[in-house]
Design an enzyme around this catalytic site. Structure first.
Site, mmCIF file in Angstrom:
data_model
loop_
_atom_site.group_PDB
_atom_site.id
_atom_site.type_symbol
_atom_site.label_atom_id
_atom_site.label_comp_id
_atom_site.label_asym_id
_atom_site.label_seq_id
_atom_site.Cartn_x
_atom_site.Cartn_y
_atom_site.Cartn_z
ATOM 1 N N HIS A 203 0.840 -1.126 0.152
ATOM 2 C CA HIS A 203 -0.078 0.090 -0.033
ATOM 3 C C HIS A 203 0.721 1.426 -0.044
ATOM 4 O O HIS A 203 0.605 2.241 -0.657
ATOM 5 C CB HIS A 203 -0.807 0.006 1.154
ATOM 6 C CG HIS A 203 -2.176 -0.499 0.849
ATOM 7 N ND1 HIS A 203 -2.921 -1.438 2.082
ATOM 8 C CD2 HIS A 203 -2.848 -0.983 0.111
ATOM 9 C CE1 HIS A 203 -3.925 -1.995 1.595
ATOM 10 N NE2 HIS A 203 -4.051 -1.753 0.373
ATOM 11 N N GLU A 430 -5.804 -11.851 -14.499
ATOM 12 C CA GLU A 430 -4.771 -11.969 -13.261
ATOM 13 C C GLU A 430 -4.538 -13.328 -12.888
ATOM 14 O O GLU A 430 -3.783 -13.384 -12.004
ATOM 15 C CB GLU A 430 -5.129 -10.868 -12.195
ATOM 16 C CG GLU A 430 -6.747 -11.192 -11.835
ATOM 17 C CD GLU A 430 -7.276 -10.009 -10.981
ATOM 18 O OE1 GLU A 430 -6.624 -9.174 -10.531
ATOM 19 O OE2 GLU A 430 -8.466 -10.034 -11.075
ATOM 20 N N ASN A 453 0.023 -7.255 -11.005
ATOM 21 C CA ASN A 453 0.391 -7.292 -9.724
ATOM 22 C C ASN A 453 -0.138 -8.616 -9.133
ATOM 23 O O ASN A 453 0.777 -9.504 -8.941
ATOM 24 C CB ASN A 453 0.002 -6.499 -8.685
ATOM 25 C CG ASN A 453 0.345 -4.775 -8.990
ATOM 26 O OD1 ASN A 453 1.239 -4.716 -9.842
ATOM 27 N ND2 ASN A 453 -0.558 -4.048 -8.594
ATOM 28 N N ASP A 454 -1.262 -9.237 -9.451
ATOM 29 C CA ASP A 454 -1.716 -10.512 -9.085
ATOM 30 C C ASP A 454 -1.369 -11.700 -10.042
ATOM 31 O O ASP A 454 -1.122 -12.847 -9.479
ATOM 32 C CB ASP A 454 -3.353 -10.525 -9.073
ATOM 33 C CG ASP A 454 -3.697 -10.200 -7.700
ATOM 34 O OD1 ASP A 454 -3.355 -10.533 -6.890
ATOM 35 O OD2 ASP A 454 -4.910 -9.453 -7.434
ATOM 36 N N CYS A 501 -3.321 -2.786 -16.303
ATOM 37 C CA CYS A 501 -3.561 -1.878 -15.256
ATOM 38 C C CYS A 501 -3.018 -2.104 -14.011
ATOM 39 O O CYS A 501 -3.275 -1.697 -12.814
ATOM 40 C CB CYS A 501 -5.326 -1.818 -15.042
ATOM 41 S SG CYS A 501 -5.885 -3.334 -14.515
#
Length: 576
Positions: A203, A430, A453-454, A501
């Site tokens: 985060h 993802e 990311n995932d 994204c």
């Protein structure tokens, strides 16, 4: 590339504040900064010899009151925070008010522990549970420990930990920053952020990028830097220099000015040097983000994370409540596209009103679209609200589902989207299964978007919140690039556009590779769009394809990045 935290090149025996000492971490938010260090106060620990509570019942009341005071303080800060920060603060306040946490403290007091020790024991228990659950729970461990430390400080009568008050523009240094701390930093006074812990997709990293603050994580030894020490940091390379000499500071300033001049010369839609269109879009998480991105030079939104509407709610938001929020998000973009990700929650992002029960492995459980299939009324209400907001604003709304794995799931989602009156349905890719079968999955919808990311997390079997696994989660991993290439090939075969994204879209060099692999849009923190636009303008599509081939042929993320730097246009490298 030097490994995260490697201090190779330091002179033996140098003190933490020695002139010219270099710490190397992971750059997670681009840009450079130079200024004095402000060290974040360390977490407050209970005394090693704290005696048992003389009156456990009274001590329990005191501890619970401390937690409630922490929650009230966070709520007070939320009242004056921007939209994304407000949601983070409210969610953290919910942790402090959690009754099961209070009961755990009461239990430890009854077992003969002192108040501060009982709080620490309860926090340790919950942290272990959260880390074992992974996903959203693991992401909240830093918040959990921050709440516990503040409560311990209260019962001990000590100052609260966290970022101290400071008036001079400074570089914030900490072991780690709770998202609640990062979200409420004064952007006008924070020149940069350096943490000893954290990861590429933590985060802190994401919020720093959204706020446009240069940041480096995994810089081991950072907490040993004396407060007031002058440092320079590079949020691209991950390098932190202590007490840099005048020449080093001047070189950094000259580089920053050269970069700003180069970035100022390019604007408008994303295009390669030979005119190939690549839409440059923004990632947003709420109304405040939307207002900032709406004023930026981007072509719309590639990812609106709607879970912020839900995660701090005790009851499912009504259609009317959601419509008002979505209307405010859509309004700043006029006729530009806004791609909305439907609720990405579930067992690993628990909702008080949508508990599907315990799962052995929540990170691989009923999250995202799987929750929507179990609780379709939540999805239908969200789609109804989005359709109403789109009608009111005239916005170009496109809706996509997270955690899609099969063509059947894509078909189910698309049918529900179109039944709601929304015209364009898409899916997040993802999960490696969806990437490998992209032609069949995308045949059921209008577009796809790669959540890198995932995708990296699932491809490499590495928890994205585990800082020690950052190398495996490096988006330059050739295996991850191979999976992206497979998805792009499937999208071409299906005749459907495929964007990115994930945070990797905002890396100018990696953006060139992604375009070379076949993606048609890149969505990132709005502040990163200028660097990516410049990168595209200095390379043809054919050049991007050569860079992609070089990266995929590499044996490691370090050699992949090096190969692309070697083959990229020197004009771009001179200002990156």
């Amino acid at each position: 590339m030097t490994a995260a935290g490697d201090a190779s090149g330091d002179a033996p025996g140098r003190a933490a504040g020695s002139p010219g000492r270099v710490l190397r971490g992971i750059g997670v938010s681009s840009g450079s900064a130079h200024g004095p260090v402000v060290q974040v106060a360390a977490p407050v620990a209970p005394p090693a010899d704290e005696p048992p509570a003389a009156d456990p019942a009274a001590a329990a009341e005191q501890a619970i009151a401390a937690f409630m005071g922490v929650a009230d303080t966070l709520d007070g800060r939320a009242a004056t925070a921007d939209d994304a920060a407000r949601d983070v603060l409210k969610a953290t306040a919910m942790i402090a008010r959690d009754r099961s946490l209070h009961r755990a403290v009461t239990k430890h007091l009854g077992e003969g522990q002192g108040p501060a020790t009982a709080i620490a024991s309860a926090i340790d228990e919950f942290a272990a549970q959260f880390e074992a659950l992974g996903g959203y729970f693991a992401e909240r461990v830093t918040d959990l420990r921050d709440v516990g430390s503040r409560a311990i400080a209260t019962v001990l009568g000590e100052p609260a930990p966290g970022v101290p008050h400071f008036s001079e523009p400074s570089v914030i240094v900490a072991h780690d920053l709770a998202p609640a701390e990062t979200a409420t930093l004064d952007r006008s006074r924070v020149l940069g952020i350096v943490t000893a812990a954290g990861g590429r997709t933590s985060h802190t990293a994401i919020l720093a990028a959204q706020m446009g603050i240069p940041a480096v994580v995994q810089a081991h030894g950072a907490t040993e830097i004396p407060g007031g020490t002058l440092v320079s940091l590079d949020g691209d390379s991950g390098e932190v220099v202590l007490n840099p000499d005048a020449d080093a500071v001047a070189a950094q300033l000259e580089r920053r000015e050269r970069r700003e001049r180069a970035l100022a010369d390019v604007s408008g839609p994303g295009r390669t040097a030979d005119g190939h269109a690549v839409a440059l879009l923004a990632n947003i998480g709420g109304v405040e983000d939307a207002e900032l991105a709406g004023a930026a030079d981007v072509e719309g939104v590639g990812l609106f994370r709607t879970e912020f509407v839900f995660l701090s709610a005790q009851h499912a938001p009504t259609v009317e409540e959601q419509t008002e929020i979505y209307r405010r998000v859509l309004a700043p973009f006029g006729s530009r596209r806004v791609v909305v990700r439907t609720l990405d929650a579930g067992a690993d992002k628990p909702l008080a009103f949508a508990d599907l029960g315990a799962e052995e492995n929540p990170a691989l459980g009923r999250r995202g679209l799987r929750l929507s299939q179990a609780r379709p009324e939540l999805l239908d209400a969200q789609l109804q609200a989005l359709a109403a907001a789109a009608h009111e604003t005239g916005a170009d709304v496109r809706v996509m589902a997270p955690m899609v794995a099969t063509a059947e799931e894509a078909r189910w989602f698309a049918e529900r989207v179109r039944a709601s009156g929304l015209e364009r349905a898409g899916v997040m890719i993802e999960v490696p299964a969806a990437a490998l079968r992209a032609e069949q999955v995308l045949a059921e919808v209008d577009f796809g978007s790669l959540g890198t990311n995932d995708l990296a997390q699932y491809t490499m079997a590495a928890d994205r919140m585990e800082g020690e696994l950052s190398e495996l989660l490096d988006p330059w991993q050739p295996a991850v690039l191979d999976v992206i290439a497979a998805a792009a090939a499937g999208a071409r075969a299906a005749g459907k556009p495929l964007g990115v994204c994930g945070e990797s879209a905002g890396d100018p060099l990696l953006a060139l590779v992604l375009v070379g692999l076949g993606v048609s849009s890149l969505s990132m923190a709005a502040g990163k769009a200028r660097g990516v636009r410049l990168a595209l303008r200095t390379h043809t599509l054919e050049h991007c394809e050569r860079l992609a081939a070089a990266a995929r042929a590499a044996a490691s993320p370090e050699t992949a990045r090096a190969a692309v730097r070697e083959a990229a246009d020197p004009e771009l490298l001179a200002v990156l």
